[in-house]
Design a protein around this motif. Structure first.
Motif, PDB file in Angstrom:
ATOM      1  N   LYS A 174      -4.513   2.807  -0.311  1.00  0.00           N
ATOM      2  CA  LYS A 174      -4.397   1.764   0.721  1.00  0.00           C
ATOM      3  C   LYS A 174      -5.579   0.786   0.691  1.00  0.00           C
ATOM      4  O   LYS A 174      -5.404  -0.430   0.748  1.00  0.00           O
ATOM      5  N   THR A 175      -6.781   1.337   0.602  1.00  0.00           N
ATOM      6  CA  THR A 175      -7.970   0.471   0.610  1.00  0.00           C
ATOM      7  C   THR A 175      -8.041  -0.371  -0.664  1.00  0.00           C
ATOM      8  O   THR A 175      -8.346  -1.565  -0.615  1.00  0.00           O
ATOM      9  N   THR A 176      -7.737   0.246  -1.809  1.00  0.00           N
ATOM     10  CA  THR A 176      -7.785  -0.490  -3.078  1.00  0.00           C
ATOM     11  C   THR A 176      -6.790  -1.646  -3.052  1.00  0.00           C
ATOM     12  O   THR A 176      -7.109  -2.778  -3.437  1.00  0.00           O
ATOM     13  N   GLU A 224     -14.645   2.445   8.655  1.00  0.00           N
ATOM     14  CA  GLU A 224     -14.957   3.772   8.124  1.00  0.00           C
ATOM     15  C   GLU A 224     -15.903   3.787   6.943  1.00  0.00           C
ATOM     16  O   GLU A 224     -16.660   4.718   6.766  1.00  0.00           O
ATOM     17  N   GLU A 225     -15.825   2.757   6.106  1.00  0.00           N
ATOM     18  CA  GLU A 225     -16.629   2.779   4.885  1.00  0.00           C
ATOM     19  C   GLU A 225     -17.765   1.774   4.966  1.00  0.00           C
ATOM     20  O   GLU A 225     -17.650   0.731   5.612  1.00  0.00           O
ATOM     21  N   LYS A 226     -18.847   2.092   4.249  1.00  0.00           N
ATOM     22  CA  LYS A 226     -19.989   1.194   4.209  1.00  0.00           C
ATOM     23  C   LYS A 226     -19.704   0.047   3.255  1.00  0.00           C
ATOM     24  O   LYS A 226     -18.940   0.212   2.292  1.00  0.00           O
ATOM     25  N   PHE A 248      -7.862  -4.880   8.213  1.00  0.00           N
ATOM     26  CA  PHE A 248      -8.454  -3.938   9.173  1.00  0.00           C
ATOM     27  C   PHE A 248      -8.290  -2.532   8.587  1.00  0.00           C
ATOM     28  O   PHE A 248      -7.166  -2.116   8.303  1.00  0.00           O
ATOM     29  N   ASP A 249      -9.411  -1.800   8.400  1.00  0.00           N
ATOM     30  CA  ASP A 249      -9.340  -0.474   7.763  1.00  0.00           C
ATOM     31  C   ASP A 249     -10.170   0.505   8.574  1.00  0.00           C
ATOM     32  O   ASP A 249     -11.396   0.504   8.474  1.00  0.00           O
ATOM     33  N   SER A 250      -9.620   1.394   9.380  1.00  0.00           N
ATOM     34  CA  SER A 250      -8.211   1.450   9.723  1.00  0.00           C
ATOM     35  C   SER A 250      -8.049   1.282  11.236  1.00  0.00           C
ATOM     36  O   SER A 250      -9.003   1.468  11.979  1.00  0.00           O
TER      37      SER A 250
END
Ligand SMILES: Nc1ncnc2c1ncn2[C@@H]1O[C@H](COP(=O)(O)OP(=O)(O)OP(=O)(O)O)[C@@H](O)[C@H]1O
Ligand SMILES: [Mg+2]
Length: 306
Positions: free
Chosen positions: A92-94, A116-118, A169-171
């Motif tokens: 999903k992010t990729t 969620e991710e840096k 937007f994640d997530s």
């Protein structure tokens, strides 16, 4: 003959007759009624627009993943919010980063809100696929907000100042309470901003189950579209899982609803069958991919049997 009216409209003869009759009865001009009649004319005009004309009027935004745009009449209608959902580690992010890259190549401003991710992690992930997103950040075309809990007001202000064409937007699960989400004033204010400015958004959400289980949540109903991501080990001896994406819904669009297998190439995601497999694997095709060569779309039953 009727006097020249203060509102210079082009209302139909029929509407003009109604207007003149009321104005005669009232003995005065009635601009409110004229505006209403003009609105009715517009509605009638819309009905006359045929399917072919309307599809030309819908502006579509390319997603940039080879093979995917063709599954949805060329892209996502501009200004739509599409939910990217599925279990963990399914791409999903990729997919979303690649979607922003497609916009950046066209000099569109883009924002990635990652709850969620840096930022460093996302940049590293992008470099693996040869996407130099640092360059776009430096040039001022891309903003990444990593691992922060921004307030709704801050998000709206960022959108207003930066004026993006594409947002991810994640997530949403991290940012909103799923049960109160659709009615929440926070989401409604963000959505208003997105709709008013015709920004095309991907909103990532999380699912506990894969394609074999029909499980819908509040996010799915909100979205103008849903792309579901999944992976499965088709045979126990397979060294790799097969990744799938399925366009489950996209308003005002004729979609190919079959699950389609995709792979991670050195340039990002790509649907299998979009180009010669030997070019991708240099002649050695993993067994899971081989099973998909003849028919690039996989039926849900195939996934259930894995
Ligand atoms: N060549 C590759 N490069 C990067 N990731 C790969 C590759 N091949 C397979 N993967 C897998 O893809 C997953 C990463 O994809 P991504 O982060 O886009 O998934 P996600 O659905 O956003 O996951 P999460 O739910 O953890 O946010 C990892 O589980 C990784 O093992
Ligand atoms: Mg992710």
């Amino acid at each position: 003959m009727r006097d020249k009216h203060p509102i210079h409209t082009t209302i139909s003869t029929e509407a003009l007759r109604i207007l003149e009759r009321y104005e005669k009865e009232l003995g005065a001009k009635n601009t409110v009624l004229e505006r209403a009649l003009l609105g009715m004319d517009k509605l009638r005009f819309k009905e006359k627009v045929d399917a072919h004309t309307i599809s030309r009027l819908i502006k579509r935004v390319n997603v940039g993943i080879p093979g995917v745009d063709a599954l949805m009449e060329g892209g996502i209608p501009e200004g739509f919010v599409v939910v990217m959902t599925g279990p963990p580690g399914t791409g999903k992010t990729t997919f979303s980063l690649q979607y922003l890259m497609e916009g950046l190549k066209k000099d569109e401003r883009c924002i990635f809100f990652s709850f969620e991710e840096k930022v460093e992690h996302l940049i590293k992930q992008s470099i693996r696929f040869g996407w130099d997103i640092g360059e776009y950040i430096d040039k001022g075309y891309l903003e990444i907000f990593g691992f922060t809990m921004l307030s709704t007001e801050e998000i709206i202000e960022i959108i207003n100042v930066f004026k993006p064409k594409r947002i991810v937007f994640d997530s949403l699960n991290t940012f909103f309470n799923i049960h109160e989400f659709r009615r929440s004033s926070q989401w409604r204010s963000i959505l208003k901003e997105i709709r008013d400015k015709k920004i095309t958004c991907l909103a990532i959400t999380e699912k506990r189950n894969g394609l074999e289980v029909k499980e819908y949540d509040e996010f799915d109903f909100m979205g103008d579209g849903i792309i579901f991501f999944d992976k499965s080990q088709r045979y126990e001896i397979d060294p790799y899982p097969t990744y799938y994406l399925q366009i489950q819904k996209l308003r005002i669009t004729k979609i190919n609803e079959m699950p389609h297998p995709f792979i991670f190439t050195e340039h990002g995601l790509e649907l299998i069958g979009n180009r010669g497999l030997s070019r991708i694997f240099g002649g050695s095709v993993p067994s899971t991919q081989k099973t998909s060569i003849k028919d690039t779309s996989i039926k849900p039953a195939d996934i259930n049997s894995s």
